[in-house]
Design a protein around this motif. Structure first.
Motif, short mmCIF file in Angstrom:
data_model
loop_
_atom_site.label_atom_id
_atom_site.label_comp_id
_atom_site.label_asym_id
_atom_site.label_seq_id
_atom_site.Cartn_x
_atom_site.Cartn_y
_atom_site.Cartn_z
N MET A 81 0.84 -1.19 0.00
CA MET A 81 0.00 0.00 0.00
C MET A 81 0.89 1.25 0.00
SD MET A 81 -2.83 1.18 2.80
CE MET A 81 -1.65 1.58 4.06
N LYS A 82 0.55 2.19 -0.84
CA LYS A 82 1.30 3.44 -0.93
C LYS A 82 0.77 4.44 0.08
CE LYS A 82 0.51 6.28 -4.32
NZ LYS A 82 0.39 6.84 -5.63
N LYS A 83 1.64 5.15 0.75
CA LYS A 83 1.23 6.17 1.69
C LYS A 83 0.73 7.39 0.92
CE LYS A 83 2.53 8.38 5.91
NZ LYS A 83 3.35 8.30 7.07
N THR A 84 -0.47 7.83 1.21
CA THR A 84 -1.11 8.88 0.42
C THR A 84 -0.83 10.29 0.92
OG1 THR A 84 -3.11 8.72 1.75
CG2 THR A 84 -3.01 7.38 -0.25
N LYS A 85 -0.60 10.43 2.21
CA LYS A 85 -0.38 11.75 2.80
C LYS A 85 -1.51 12.71 2.48
CE LYS A 85 4.60 11.26 2.88
NZ LYS A 85 5.88 11.79 2.48
N LEU A 86 -2.73 12.24 2.68
CA LEU A 86 -3.92 13.06 2.47
C LEU A 86 -4.68 13.12 3.79
CD1 LEU A 86 -5.65 14.53 0.31
CD2 LEU A 86 -6.82 12.37 -0.06
N GLY A 87 -4.74 14.30 4.40
CA GLY A 87 -5.42 14.46 5.67
C GLY A 87 -6.93 14.45 5.50
N GLU A 88 -7.63 14.33 6.63
CA GLU A 88 -9.09 14.27 6.61
C GLU A 88 -9.70 15.52 5.96
OE1 GLU A 88 -12.88 13.92 9.70
OE2 GLU A 88 -10.88 14.29 10.48
N PHE A 89 -9.24 16.70 6.38
CA PHE A 89 -9.79 17.93 5.82
C PHE A 89 -9.44 18.05 4.34
CE2 PHE A 89 -9.78 22.62 5.13
CZ PHE A 89 -11.14 22.83 5.35
N GLU A 90 -8.22 17.68 3.98
CA GLU A 90 -7.82 17.71 2.57
C GLU A 90 -8.71 16.78 1.75
OE1 GLU A 90 -3.71 16.62 2.91
OE2 GLU A 90 -3.06 18.70 2.75
N GLU A 91 -9.02 15.61 2.30
CA GLU A 91 -9.88 14.67 1.59
C GLU A 91 -11.25 15.29 1.34
OE1 GLU A 91 -11.67 10.13 2.03
OE2 GLU A 91 -10.30 10.89 3.55
N LEU A 92 -11.80 15.97 2.34
CA LEU A 92 -13.10 16.62 2.18
C LEU A 92 -13.04 17.74 1.14
CD1 LEU A 92 -14.24 16.77 5.91
CD2 LEU A 92 -15.23 15.37 4.08
N VAL A 93 -11.98 18.52 1.17
CA VAL A 93 -11.82 19.61 0.19
C VAL A 93 -11.70 19.02 -1.21
CG1 VAL A 93 -10.32 21.49 -0.59
CG2 VAL A 93 -10.84 21.25 1.85
N LEU A 94 -10.91 17.97 -1.35
CA LEU A 94 -10.72 17.33 -2.65
C LEU A 94 -12.03 16.76 -3.19
CD1 LEU A 94 -8.74 16.56 -4.84
CD2 LEU A 94 -8.03 14.61 -3.44
N LEU A 95 -12.79 16.11 -2.33
CA LEU A 95 -14.10 15.58 -2.75
C LEU A 95 -15.04 16.72 -3.17
CD1 LEU A 95 -14.54 12.81 -0.05
CD2 LEU A 95 -14.37 12.43 -2.52
N THR A 96 -14.95 17.84 -2.47
CA THR A 96 -15.77 19.00 -2.80
C THR A 96 -15.38 19.57 -4.16
OG1 THR A 96 -16.05 19.47 -0.45
CG2 THR A 96 -16.60 21.24 -1.99
N VAL A 97 -14.09 19.63 -4.44
CA VAL A 97 -13.62 20.09 -5.76
C VAL A 97 -14.23 19.21 -6.84
CG1 VAL A 97 -11.60 20.26 -7.28
CG2 VAL A 97 -11.49 21.18 -4.95
N LEU A 98 -14.20 17.91 -6.65
CA LEU A 98 -14.77 16.98 -7.63
C LEU A 98 -16.28 17.17 -7.76
CD1 LEU A 98 -12.64 13.88 -6.73
CD2 LEU A 98 -12.73 14.96 -8.98
N ALA A 99 -16.95 17.41 -6.65
CA ALA A 99 -18.41 17.58 -6.68
C ALA A 99 -18.81 18.87 -7.39
CB ALA A 99 -18.97 17.57 -5.25
N LEU A 100 -18.04 19.93 -7.19
CA LEU A 100 -18.38 21.23 -7.79
C LEU A 100 -17.97 21.36 -9.26
CD1 LEU A 100 -17.51 23.61 -4.83
CD2 LEU A 100 -19.79 22.97 -5.64
N GLN A 101 -17.06 20.52 -9.69
CA GLN A 101 -16.57 20.51 -11.06
C GLN A 101 -16.08 21.89 -11.49
OE1 GLN A 101 -19.42 18.55 -13.61
NE2 GLN A 101 -19.72 16.92 -12.12
N SER A 102 -16.66 22.49 -12.52
CA SER A 102 -16.15 23.76 -13.05
C SER A 102 -16.43 24.95 -12.14
CB SER A 102 -16.72 24.02 -14.45
OG SER A 102 -18.13 24.16 -14.37
N ASP A 103 -17.21 24.75 -11.08
CA ASP A 103 -17.48 25.81 -10.10
C ASP A 103 -16.60 25.68 -8.86
OD1 ASP A 103 -19.44 27.16 -11.54
OD2 ASP A 103 -21.02 25.83 -10.82
N ALA A 104 -15.52 24.92 -8.96
CA ALA A 104 -14.65 24.67 -7.80
C ALA A 104 -13.63 25.80 -7.63
CB ALA A 104 -13.96 23.33 -7.96
#
Length: 108
Positions: free
Chosen positions: A1-24
């Protein structure tokens, strides 16, 4: 398994970017997270997470067009990289595996 170095808040922000698409963009990301988390976030915390993830290769960004509504200011639009998608899927699989184990052993 590769270490991702993605924190909980970062994960939420990243998911939000994907959800908002061009409005991110910063304010929209903050607004969406506040609504979903039911708490107030600072602009700085969101901007810091976006910057860190861009440095780690999870996001790219570019300036959008200037808008009259914003007094001629442009928005920085964020987009997730393929690497981000890979890491999010990895995190999802890890969480699902752990939840599966917990449910089986502890009847949650």
């Amino acid at each position: 398994m590769k270490k991702t170095k993605l924190g909980e808040f970062e994960e939420l922000v990243l998911l939000t970017v994907l959800a908002l698409q061009s409005d991110a963009y910063g304010v929209a990301i903050k607004r969406e997270l506040e609504e979903r988390l039911q708490e107030t976030l600072s602009v700085g915390s969101v901007q810091s997470a976006l910057k860190r993830m861009e440095e780690k290769g999870f996001l790219t960004s570019e300036w959008g067009e200037a808008e009259k509504v914003r007094g001629g200011k442009r928005k920085r639009i964020y987009q997730a990289t393929p690497y981000a998608g890979q890491v999010l899927h990895e995190m999802k699989d890890i969480r699902a595996g752990l939840w599966s184990t917990i449910v089986k052993t502890q009847n949650i």
